[in-house]
Design an enzyme around this catalytic site. Structure first.
Site, PDB file in Angstrom:
ATOM      1  N   ASP A   1      -5.974   5.617   5.104  1.00  0.00           N
ATOM      2  CA  ASP A   1      -6.330   4.514   4.207  1.00  0.00           C
ATOM      3  C   ASP A   1      -7.225   3.524   4.946  1.00  0.00           C
ATOM      4  O   ASP A   1      -7.032   2.315   4.876  1.00  0.00           O
ATOM      5  CB  ASP A   1      -5.061   3.830   3.687  1.00  0.00           C
ATOM      6  CG  ASP A   1      -5.348   2.855   2.546  1.00  0.00           C
ATOM      7  OD1 ASP A   1      -6.386   3.013   1.887  1.00  0.00           O
ATOM      8  OD2 ASP A   1      -4.538   1.936   2.319  1.00  0.00           O
TER       9      ASP A   1
ATOM     10  N   ALA B   1      -1.499   0.808  10.662  1.00  0.00           N
ATOM     11  CA  ALA B   1      -0.845  -0.506  10.705  1.00  0.00           C
ATOM     12  C   ALA B   1      -0.988  -1.259   9.373  1.00  0.00           C
ATOM     13  O   ALA B   1      -2.034  -1.177   8.722  1.00  0.00           O
ATOM     14  CB  ALA B   1      -1.441  -1.332  11.837  1.00  0.00           C
ATOM     15  N   PRO B   2       0.071  -1.964   8.954  1.00  0.00           N
ATOM     16  CA  PRO B   2       1.387  -2.107   9.609  1.00  0.00           C
ATOM     17  C   PRO B   2       2.371  -0.978   9.313  1.00  0.00           C
ATOM     18  O   PRO B   2       3.479  -0.989   9.805  1.00  0.00           O
ATOM     19  CB  PRO B   2       1.906  -3.423   9.029  1.00  0.00           C
ATOM     20  CG  PRO B   2       1.329  -3.450   7.639  1.00  0.00           C
ATOM     21  CD  PRO B   2      -0.036  -2.825   7.758  1.00  0.00           C
ATOM     22  N   GLY B   3       1.980  -0.023   8.448  1.00  0.00           N
ATOM     23  CA  GLY B   3       2.853   1.133   8.258  1.00  0.00           C
ATOM     24  C   GLY B   3       3.224   1.457   6.829  1.00  0.00           C
ATOM     25  O   GLY B   3       4.224   2.142   6.597  1.00  0.00           O
ATOM     26  N   GLY B   4       2.455   0.983   5.857  1.00  0.00           N
ATOM     27  CA  GLY B   4       2.785   1.252   4.454  1.00  0.00           C
ATOM     28  C   GLY B   4       2.829   2.735   4.128  1.00  0.00           C
ATOM     29  O   GLY B   4       3.758   3.208   3.471  1.00  0.00           O
TER      30      GLY B   4
ATOM     31  N   ASP C   1      -3.676   3.452  15.150  1.00  0.00           N
ATOM     32  CA  ASP C   1      -4.245   2.157  14.772  1.00  0.00           C
ATOM     33  C   ASP C   1      -4.142   1.218  15.966  1.00  0.00           C
ATOM     34  O   ASP C   1      -3.140   1.241  16.696  1.00  0.00           O
ATOM     35  CB  ASP C   1      -3.501   1.557  13.571  1.00  0.00           C
ATOM     36  CG  ASP C   1      -4.331   0.523  12.825  1.00  0.00           C
ATOM     37  OD1 ASP C   1      -4.839  -0.415  13.480  1.00  0.00           O
ATOM     38  OD2 ASP C   1      -4.485   0.650  11.604  1.00  0.00           O
TER      39      ASP C   1
ATOM     40  N   LYS D   1     -13.219   4.009  -0.280  1.00  0.00           N
ATOM     41  CA  LYS D   1     -13.531   2.683  -0.803  1.00  0.00           C
ATOM     42  C   LYS D   1     -14.856   2.741  -1.556  1.00  0.00           C
ATOM     43  O   LYS D   1     -15.840   3.280  -1.047  1.00  0.00           O
ATOM     44  CB  LYS D   1     -13.608   1.665   0.339  1.00  0.00           C
ATOM     45  CG  LYS D   1     -12.394   1.665   1.254  1.00  0.00           C
ATOM     46  CD  LYS D   1     -11.105   1.352   0.512  1.00  0.00           C
ATOM     47  CE  LYS D   1      -9.898   1.452   1.446  1.00  0.00           C
ATOM     48  NZ  LYS D   1      -8.629   1.168   0.761  1.00  0.00           N
TER      49      LYS D   1
ATOM     50  N   SER E   1       0.825  -1.213   0.000  1.00  0.00           N
ATOM     51  CA  SER E   1       0.000   0.000   0.000  1.00  0.00           C
ATOM     52  C   SER E   1       0.855   1.256   0.000  1.00  0.00           C
ATOM     53  O   SER E   1       0.372   2.343  -0.326  1.00  0.00           O
ATOM     54  CB  SER E   1      -0.934   0.008   1.210  1.00  0.00           C
ATOM     55  OG  SER E   1      -0.208   0.203   2.413  1.00  0.00           O
TER      56      SER E   1
END
Length: 357
Positions: A278, A223-226, A242, A307, A190
């Site tokens: 996101d 999370a996870p941090g993209g 998060d 979305k 991401s």
């Protein structure tokens, strides 16, 4: 007399032709331009056929690429050349270029973003040199021609559509697809969505002042941090919001404060430079949250994803953007709002808001 183009050719992600067609029909109607879309499912492009009295250049300028959501590329075009003889594809192409009176500095041969059309790469390679040589001799391919570019859009070995693009109103990538390399140390793919968003929404010359290491940002749903990875790579200090775990390497950077809180509820301790988000949720709920941030104001700029539903995606995007613009206007807040279905997006669009005060 030169032959005038009366089509508008736009590329898109395969499967989103209906959404782009709906957007074009809506926006041309508001602009007082007549025409209709032609689009086959999963074809990766839309032909918008304009009324005979409407020059394609006029619509192309009135509705620039940066104002469109679902388009990857925007071109002024002629109808496709079909049933080209296999032993002489060039003659019809050259004849149409000469009849158009077009001149240009470069030639791009492209196909839709589908596996079937990608098989045409060998044909395009074989035609490149003889095509360039012939068009140079005919005076169409020149060293100086205002930056204009000729596009040959192949959808079959005997079917090509000729189109023109102009600097400042086109994507500068083949097929409208940016080639970004995934950084191996990033926690998720991401990360490319935010990197592409910066390329699309923030001019490169403005990066030193708008994406600098003196800035602070919040990443909601981090999370996870993209996305946090991109902020950290720019040197920013990041509030990562998060309940899920963050990547260990990001936390070791010393630039991330991880807060296990609800991204829709958390409020920053001060005004930040950037908000990014996101979160997978209903689009209007995300709009309501971003609206609160911008009205407060808790940030200067925001990039977030919406979305999309499976059907009537343009209707939903349009409704969300109108709601956000109306809310900011009522609050007396001047802002520039842009939205794009990025290459690295799937069933979502990416929105950028920059406050102007």
């Amino acid at each position: 007399m030169a032959v005038c183009p009366h089509e508008w050719l736009l590329y898109c992600r395969p499967g989103f032709e209906k959404d782009l067609s709906a957007e074009l029909a809506d926006k041309t109607a508001h602009a007082g331009q007549g025409g209709y879309p032609i689009a086959a499912r999963d074809s990766g492009h839309v032909r918008f056929v304009l009324d005979p009295e409407t020059p394609a250049n006029e619509v192309h300028r009135a509705l620039p690429l940066e104002a469109l959501v679902f388009a990857r590329q925007s071109l002024v075009a002629f109808p496709p050349l079909e049933a080209l003889p296999r032993d002489d594809r060039l003659s019809a192409i050259v004849d149409l270029v000469v009849a158009s009176g077009w001149s240009f500095e470069s030639i791009w041969q492209e196909t839709p973003d589908t596996n079937e059309e990608k098989a045409l790469a060998g044909l395009m390679k074989a035609l490149r040199k003889p095509l360039e040589s012939t068009l140079k001799k005919r005076g169409a391919l020149r060293r100086k021609a205002g930056g204009r570019r000729l596009h040959l859009f192949w959808t079959a070995g005997d079917r090509v559509q000729l189109a023109m693009s102009f600097p400042g109103n086109r994507a500068e990538h083949l097929g409208g697809i940016p080639r970004l390399k995934f950084p191996r140390e990033a926690p998720s793919r991401s990360t490319l969505k935010l990197e592409e968003a910066w390329h699309v929404f923030v001019p490169r010359e403005a990066w030193p002042t708008r994406l600098s290491d003196s800035m602070q940002a919040a990443d909601l749903g981090a999370a996870p941090g993209g996305w946090t990875y991109q902020l950290v790579r720019k040197g920013m200090y990041v509030y990562a919001i998060d309940n899920g775990p963050m990547d260990d390497a990001l936390m070791a950077s010393g630039q991330v404060e991880h807060l296990c809180e609800d991204g829709f509820v958390w409020q920053p301790p001060m005004r930040l430079d950037w908000l990014v988000c996101d979160i997978v949720d209903k689009p209007m709920r995300v709009i309501d949250m971003v609206e609160r941030w911008l009205v407060a104001p808790w940030c200067h700029e925001a990039i977030f994803n919406l979305k999309l539903p499976m059907k009537k995606r343009w209707d939903e995007v349009s409704r969300c953007l109108e709601r956000l613009a109306s809310s900011l206007d009522q609050a007396g807040i001047r802002a520039r709002i842009r939205c794009r279905h990025l290459y690295h997006d799937r069933e979502e669009v990416t929105v950028h808001v920059c406050l102007l005060d």
